[in-house]
Write an enzyme that holds these catalytic residues in place. Structure first.
Site, PDB file in Angstrom:
ATOM      1  N   LYS A  68       0.802  -1.230   0.000  1.00 27.85           N
ATOM      2  CA  LYS A  68       0.000   0.000   0.000  1.00 27.85           C
ATOM      3  C   LYS A  68       0.836   1.282   0.000  1.00 27.85           C
ATOM      4  O   LYS A  68       0.491   2.248  -0.670  1.00 27.85           O
ATOM      5  CB  LYS A  68      -0.960   0.009   1.199  1.00 27.85           C
ATOM      6  CG  LYS A  68      -2.088  -1.018   1.050  1.00 27.85           C
ATOM      7  CD  LYS A  68      -3.073  -0.907   2.194  1.00 27.85           C
ATOM      8  CE  LYS A  68      -4.144  -1.976   2.074  1.00 27.85           C
ATOM      9  NZ  LYS A  68      -5.194  -1.834   3.072  1.00 27.85           N
ATOM     10  N   ASP A 105     -10.032   2.759   2.275  1.00 30.24           N
ATOM     11  CA  ASP A 105     -10.112   1.991   3.534  1.00 30.24           C
ATOM     12  C   ASP A 105     -10.892   2.730   4.621  1.00 30.24           C
ATOM     13  O   ASP A 105     -11.741   2.148   5.299  1.00 30.24           O
ATOM     14  CB  ASP A 105      -8.703   1.671   4.063  1.00 30.24           C
ATOM     15  CG  ASP A 105      -8.043   0.533   3.299  1.00 30.24           C
ATOM     16  OD1 ASP A 105      -8.780  -0.294   2.712  1.00 30.24           O
ATOM     17  OD2 ASP A 105      -6.797   0.471   3.291  1.00 30.24           O
ATOM     18  N   GLY A 131       0.762   1.883  12.588  1.00 30.40           N
ATOM     19  CA  GLY A 131       1.382   1.488  11.327  1.00 30.40           C
ATOM     20  C   GLY A 131       0.521   1.921  10.145  1.00 30.40           C
ATOM     21  O   GLY A 131      -0.344   2.801  10.277  1.00 30.40           O
ATOM     22  N   GLY A 132       0.757   1.296   9.005  1.00 31.75           N
ATOM     23  CA  GLY A 132       0.045   1.666   7.778  1.00 31.75           C
ATOM     24  C   GLY A 132      -1.468   1.525   7.911  1.00 31.75           C
ATOM     25  O   GLY A 132      -2.214   2.374   7.412  1.00 31.75           O
ATOM     26  N   ASN A 153       0.239   3.175  20.845  1.00 32.13           N
ATOM     27  CA  ASN A 153       1.191   2.302  20.156  1.00 32.13           C
ATOM     28  C   ASN A 153       2.343   1.921  21.078  1.00 32.13           C
ATOM     29  O   ASN A 153       2.861   2.743  21.829  1.00 32.13           O
ATOM     30  CB  ASN A 153       1.754   2.962  18.893  1.00 32.13           C
ATOM     31  CG  ASN A 153       2.298   1.932  17.925  1.00 32.13           C
ATOM     32  OD1 ASN A 153       1.622   0.941  17.643  1.00 32.13           O
ATOM     33  ND2 ASN A 153       3.509   2.127  17.432  1.00 32.13           N
ATOM     34  N   LYS A 158       6.308   6.225  17.165  1.00 34.33           N
ATOM     35  CA  LYS A 158       5.571   6.072  15.899  1.00 34.33           C
ATOM     36  C   LYS A 158       4.206   6.760  15.973  1.00 34.33           C
ATOM     37  O   LYS A 158       3.740   7.347  14.996  1.00 34.33           O
ATOM     38  CB  LYS A 158       5.392   4.582  15.576  1.00 34.33           C
ATOM     39  CG  LYS A 158       6.302   4.131  14.445  1.00 34.33           C
ATOM     40  CD  LYS A 158       6.340   2.636  14.289  1.00 34.33           C
ATOM     41  CE  LYS A 158       5.240   2.055  13.452  1.00 34.33           C
ATOM     42  NZ  LYS A 158       5.418   0.589  13.288  1.00 34.33           N
ATOM     43  N   LEU A 221      -9.701  -4.617  12.637  1.00 32.78           N
ATOM     44  CA  LEU A 221      -9.567  -4.449  11.185  1.00 32.78           C
ATOM     45  C   LEU A 221      -9.279  -5.783  10.502  1.00 32.78           C
ATOM     46  O   LEU A 221      -9.538  -5.943   9.316  1.00 32.78           O
ATOM     47  CB  LEU A 221      -8.456  -3.450  10.841  1.00 32.78           C
ATOM     48  CG  LEU A 221      -8.608  -2.002  11.317  1.00 32.78           C
ATOM     49  CD1 LEU A 221      -7.569  -1.111  10.644  1.00 32.78           C
ATOM     50  CD2 LEU A 221      -9.995  -1.442  11.073  1.00 32.78           C
ATOM     51  N   GLN A 252     -14.975  -1.129   1.468  1.00 30.67           N
ATOM     52  CA  GLN A 252     -13.909  -0.463   0.708  1.00 30.67           C
ATOM     53  C   GLN A 252     -13.906  -0.944  -0.737  1.00 30.67           C
ATOM     54  O   GLN A 252     -13.617  -0.181  -1.658  1.00 30.67           O
ATOM     55  CB  GLN A 252     -12.518  -0.580   1.375  1.00 30.67           C
ATOM     56  CG  GLN A 252     -11.932  -1.981   1.553  1.00 30.67           C
ATOM     57  CD  GLN A 252     -11.302  -2.554   0.275  1.00 30.67           C
ATOM     58  OE1 GLN A 252     -10.774  -1.814  -0.540  1.00 30.67           O
ATOM     59  NE2 GLN A 252     -11.376  -3.858   0.110  1.00 30.67           N
TER      60      GLN A 252
HETATM   61  P1  ATR Z   1       0.306  -2.428   9.103  1.00 27.31           P
HETATM   62  O1  ATR Z   1       0.706  -1.847   7.794  1.00 27.31           O
HETATM   63  O2  ATR Z   1      -0.614  -3.592   9.015  1.00 27.31           O
HETATM   64  O3  ATR Z   1      -0.213  -1.395  10.054  1.00 27.31           O
HETATM   65  P2  ATR Z   1       2.815  -2.315  10.486  1.00 27.31           P
HETATM   66  O4  ATR Z   1       3.095  -1.007   9.844  1.00 27.31           O
HETATM   67  O5  ATR Z   1       3.895  -3.327  10.603  1.00 27.31           O
HETATM   68  O6  ATR Z   1       1.639  -3.048   9.722  1.00 27.31           O
HETATM   69  O7  ATR Z   1       2.186  -2.026  11.941  1.00 27.31           O
HETATM   70  C1  ATR Z   1       1.817  -3.031  12.800  1.00 27.31           C
HETATM   71  C2  ATR Z   1       1.244  -2.392  14.054  1.00 27.31           C
HETATM   72  O8  ATR Z   1       0.956  -3.420  15.020  1.00 27.31           O
HETATM   73  C3  ATR Z   1       2.199  -1.434  14.750  1.00 27.31           C
HETATM   74  O9  ATR Z   1       1.447  -0.409  15.354  1.00 27.31           O
HETATM   75  C4  ATR Z   1       2.855  -2.335  15.794  1.00 27.31           C
HETATM   76  O10 ATR Z   1       3.401  -1.678  16.907  1.00 27.31           O
HETATM   77  P3  ATR Z   1       4.936  -1.131  16.851  1.00 27.31           P
HETATM   78  O11 ATR Z   1       4.898   0.115  16.046  1.00 27.31           O
HETATM   79  O12 ATR Z   1       5.277  -0.891  18.290  1.00 27.31           O
HETATM   80  O13 ATR Z   1       5.763  -2.223  16.229  1.00 27.31           O
HETATM   81  C5  ATR Z   1       1.664  -3.148  16.220  1.00 27.31           C
HETATM   82  N1  ATR Z   1       2.044  -4.411  16.888  1.00 27.31           N
HETATM   83  C6  ATR Z   1       2.546  -5.513  16.312  1.00 27.31           C
HETATM   84  N2  ATR Z   1       2.766  -6.469  17.234  1.00 27.31           N
HETATM   85  C7  ATR Z   1       2.398  -5.945  18.433  1.00 27.31           C
HETATM   86  C8  ATR Z   1       2.401  -6.428  19.783  1.00 27.31           C
HETATM   87  N3  ATR Z   1       2.830  -7.652  20.087  1.00 27.31           N
HETATM   88  N4  ATR Z   1       1.951  -5.625  20.764  1.00 27.31           N
HETATM   89  C9  ATR Z   1       1.523  -4.370  20.479  1.00 27.31           C
HETATM   90  N5  ATR Z   1       1.507  -3.849  19.212  1.00 27.31           N
HETATM   91  C10 ATR Z   1       1.933  -4.630  18.220  1.00 27.31           C
END
Ligand code: ATR
Length: 280
Positions: A68, A105, A131-132, A153, A158, A221, A252
């Protein structure tokens, strides 16, 4: 008979995408002819694959994980909401070959929340993740005028960066975002929680707000055949109104279909009933 309109979805993995089913049902309902393919790519090959698709007669494509953000770099023009999201889930060819990138989305989530009666206006809302996926839906959630928004987060920075970006872009309500690193540090009953982390993908618990209002709702989501991990967590926490992201996926898709094919937005009720979206 005219040739079918060539559409498709880029992703990796993409084999289990239900988008072809959704779009084929829209086409059937509207008595239109489309050919909607699943298109597997690698990050290195993605730009070539997109160029080839449009050169060979493609009219429009959906873009799913992990492309994306890359798609937003590739498009010749971005719609305003795609610029704010920094991510594109819909590509369409216009005129002599310009490719426009849009993001449906957020609109999809808002439509699904409305149809489920999950209200945001005047409520305290928690968005988990920065994240994204979170970036794609946060502006749309802010536009619904929540009373408060906690952006949570694990990596606090971030979330701070995301807030700053939305403030810089003058996104509606961005100044009111409160950034937190752990949901259980929030000291008020929460009305609504949206999970935009990948916790359900990995089947792991993430910290939830410490308390929920009586009529609180929660939305993941992600979607799956059975209840997602996050929705199970919410059930244990006593949140009665819960839904996974299949409804958002269908909504979407309807917005993308309308962009490509014109006319009215396809009716999603029939597709919803076919794919059995769940409200737990
Ligand atoms: P996407 O594009 O699907 O959002 P991403 O950019 O990799 O994927 O983001 C994943 C999100 O899930 C992030 O907010 C991540 O937190 P971090 O920024 O701290 O990595 C969150 N996430 C993933 N595993 C997690 C966990 N075990 N506990 C809390 N947050 C988690």
């Amino acid at each position: 008979m005219t040739n079918p309109v060539r559409l498709g979805v880029f992703g990796n993995p993409v084999a289990h995408s239900v988008s072809p089913t959704i779009h084929s049902l829209f086409a059937e309902l509207r008595d239109e002819r489309i050919l909607y393919d699943r298109m597997l790519a690698t990050p290195a090959y993605f730009p070539k694959a997109v160029a080839q698709f449009f050169r060979n007669g493609g009219s429009g494509a959906n873009v799913t994980l992990p492309f994306k953000e890359q798609a937003a770099q590739l498009a010749n023009i971005l719609t305003e909401r795609a610029q704010v999201a920094g991510a594109v889930n819909t590509l369409m060819k216009v005129g002599s070959g310009f490719v426009v990138g849009d993001n449906t989305d957020g609109e999809g989530l808002v439509k699904d929340l409305n149809s489920k009666g999950f209200s945001v206006s005047g409520r305290s809302l928690v968005l988990l993740g920065a994240g994204g996926s979170a970036r794609g839906v946060l502006p749309a959630l802010l536009s619904l005028n929540p009373a408060k928004v906690y952006l949570v987060n694990r990596t606090l920075e971030k979330a701070q960066v995301l807030k700053r970006l939305l403030v810089d872009l003058s996104a509606h309500g961005a100044e009111n975002i409160q950034v937190v690193s752990n949901a259980d540090s929030i000291n008020e009953p929460i009305d609504a929680v949206v999970n935009a982390t990948s916790s359900s993908l990995h089947n792991i618990d993430i910290p939830l707000p410490g308390s929920f209002a009586d009529n609180a709702w929660g939305y993941d989501l992600m979607y799956s055949e059975t209840s997602t991990h996050f929705l199970k967590q919410l059930e244990k926490a006593g949140v009665k109104k819960r839904a996974d992201g299949l409804g958002m996926l269908i909504e979407q898709a309807a917005s993308s279909y309308q962009l490509w094919m014109g006319g009215e937005r396809p009716d999603t009720t029939f597709v919803m009933s076919k794919l059995r979206p769940r409200t737990y």
